[in-house]
Scaffold this active site. Sequence first.
Site, PDB file in Angstrom:
ATOM      1  N   ASN A  23      -7.143  -7.855  -4.547  1.00  0.00           N
ATOM      2  CA  ASN A  23      -6.151  -8.048  -3.496  1.00  0.00           C
ATOM      3  C   ASN A  23      -5.641  -9.549  -3.366  1.00  0.00           C
ATOM      4  O   ASN A  23      -4.748  -9.798  -2.382  1.00  0.00           O
ATOM      5  CB  ASN A  23      -6.904  -7.763  -2.130  1.00  0.00           C
ATOM      6  CG  ASN A  23      -7.042  -6.239  -1.829  1.00  0.00           C
ATOM      7  OD1 ASN A  23      -6.389  -5.516  -2.645  1.00  0.00           O
ATOM      8  ND2 ASN A  23      -7.678  -5.935  -0.948  1.00  0.00           N
ATOM      9  N   CYS A 117      -0.634   6.540   4.276  1.00  0.00           N
ATOM     10  CA  CYS A 117      -1.665   6.790   3.298  1.00  0.00           C
ATOM     11  C   CYS A 117      -2.804   7.227   3.900  1.00  0.00           C
ATOM     12  O   CYS A 117      -2.925   7.447   5.096  1.00  0.00           O
ATOM     13  CB  CYS A 117      -1.938   5.349   2.396  1.00  0.00           C
ATOM     14  SG  CYS A 117      -2.825   4.331   3.189  1.00  0.00           S
ATOM     15  N   ARG A 122      -0.171   2.616   8.768  1.00  0.00           N
ATOM     16  CA  ARG A 122       0.353   1.562   7.998  1.00  0.00           C
ATOM     17  C   ARG A 122       1.786   1.150   7.792  1.00  0.00           C
ATOM     18  O   ARG A 122       2.534   1.085   6.871  1.00  0.00           O
ATOM     19  CB  ARG A 122      -0.431   1.639   6.575  1.00  0.00           C
ATOM     20  CG  ARG A 122      -1.822   1.709   6.402  1.00  0.00           C
ATOM     21  CD  ARG A 122      -2.445   1.596   5.136  1.00  0.00           C
ATOM     22  NE  ARG A 122      -2.737   0.591   4.712  1.00  0.00           N
ATOM     23  CZ  ARG A 122      -3.339   0.112   3.421  1.00  0.00           C
ATOM     24  NH1 ARG A 122      -3.621   0.865   2.631  1.00  0.00           N
ATOM     25  NH2 ARG A 122      -3.376  -1.129   2.958  1.00  0.00           N
ATOM     26  N   ASP A 305     -12.900  -2.828   4.325  1.00  0.00           N
ATOM     27  CA  ASP A 305     -12.959  -2.298   3.045  1.00  0.00           C
ATOM     28  C   ASP A 305     -14.227  -2.327   2.340  1.00  0.00           C
ATOM     29  O   ASP A 305     -14.598  -1.966   1.215  1.00  0.00           O
ATOM     30  CB  ASP A 305     -12.010  -3.402   1.938  1.00  0.00           C
ATOM     31  CG  ASP A 305     -10.594  -3.021   2.011  1.00  0.00           C
ATOM     32  OD1 ASP A 305     -10.009  -2.152   2.535  1.00  0.00           O
ATOM     33  OD2 ASP A 305      -9.816  -3.943   1.299  1.00  0.00           O
ATOM     34  N   ARG A 397      -8.209   2.103  -9.260  1.00  0.00           N
ATOM     35  CA  ARG A 397      -7.155   1.296  -8.673  1.00  0.00           C
ATOM     36  C   ARG A 397      -7.748  -0.050  -8.340  1.00  0.00           C
ATOM     37  O   ARG A 397      -7.035  -1.103  -8.425  1.00  0.00           O
ATOM     38  CB  ARG A 397      -6.409   2.019  -7.370  1.00  0.00           C
ATOM     39  CG  ARG A 397      -5.481   2.875  -7.564  1.00  0.00           C
ATOM     40  CD  ARG A 397      -4.972   3.458  -6.234  1.00  0.00           C
ATOM     41  NE  ARG A 397      -4.739   2.157  -5.573  1.00  0.00           N
ATOM     42  CZ  ARG A 397      -4.866   2.096  -4.400  1.00  0.00           C
ATOM     43  NH1 ARG A 397      -5.363   3.188  -3.572  1.00  0.00           N
ATOM     44  NH2 ARG A 397      -4.454   1.030  -3.517  1.00  0.00           N
TER      45      ARG A 397
END
Length: 417
Positions: A23, A117, A122, A305, A397
């Site tokens: 990120n 998503c 979002r 997260d 990912r």
Amino acid sequence: MKKLLIHGPARLAGTISSSGAKNAALPLLAASLLAEEEVELHNVPQVQDIRTMLRLLEHLGVENEQLGDTVLLRPTGRASPDEAPYELVKTMRASVLALGPLLARRGHARVSLPGGCAIGVRPIDLHLSGLEALGAAVELQHGYVEARARRLVGGRFRFSTPTVGGTENLLMAASLARGTTVLENCAREPEIVDLARMLSAMGAVIEGAGEETITIEGQDSLGGAHHSVIPDRIQDGTYLIAAAMTRGDVLVEGARPADLAPLLEKLDEIGALVETTDRGIRLRHEGEIRPRGIVTEPFPGFPTDLQAQYMALMTQAKGSSTVVETVFENRFQHVLELVRMGADIRIDGSYARVHGPAQLSGASVMATDLRASASLVLAGLVAEGETRVHRIYHLDRGYERMESKLQKLGARVERID
Ligand code: UD1
């Protein structure tokens, strides 16, 4: 499709090294669109989202060369599209980070709207109204955002809610705007501080990154930079949670305690021994896990997260705990799968009540998003028998070589077709 096969239960022990933060690397890569010279990025994680961003940059006219975890990014100067197409944005929402730099540098950008998503709606409305505050004309048509501005002009903008991507997009755009920009109620995540550091090395003038108000003096052009990506606090946090869950002893080399403060506080409260040293963070745990609730919040609050992974940990705690998700509206998809493995979790809106300790048993489970996948892997580590985590492209990912890190710590994990 690839799956992860985990034979539980395991006790994790040993040392692993932190990887670069996905990120942080994504906006840093996007920032290369602003540079007139070469950008050299070190400690770039080798995960799928980074490969997607590199493909997008190539499409937009920035060439890259990869040497291990170093990526060299060179603007080619050749005429290239100012467009992030749907095909790329649909696989990775962070493609929207091309919007600010493209617009600022080229006066025009066309970026596919990312849409919802797995974890929530979002929207990107705040990215767009922020760019409008800098003088951009923004239109939404045919599923794309089209933004134009001959030259962005510094302005004042207040985010109605702190947004990580929105703050990053505006920070990049304002670095090339004419005059001064003041951004208020900014996100304060360490990844934003890292972006500001690299932009400053490129010649930007930024004050206050990591605080609520950021002031940017726009420049006429930005040069290249050499920069090393910060460690991935979410990956590091996942392994520390795994260590606690399996009553293990794990040192994560390179992990930065300040970035993980809200998690470390909880790990201390549940009874784990957390040691922070110059080398990184070591966690040891024996015996019972105490139940402790969390509420996810923007930094410096508990990160959304790590919510799914922490919930997996709470299934092993003795007693009840509450997990409250305030950042995304649909981020409990791991719960059904954890329940299938034997966890006792009830959901009521954004509240989840976990009762433990549950003896989990291995099962075939489906990953639904990146962090949910990680929580299922953690559950597999303490479950009796075999757990198969399907759809691990989600995991790929954002987790670099997860199975080899877990193997190094003694877990029996393998990737199968
Ligand atoms: C980033 C992270 C993601 C993390 C999230 C929150 C990256 C690539 N991704 O995502 O892993 O889970 O931060 O820490 O860094 N919002 C709006 N309007 C906007 C923008 C956001 O309402 O224009 C809302 C979102 O719907 C969400 C909240 O703000 O409820 C926070 O989202 P945001 O911080 O923007 O997340 P991302 O940058 O997409």
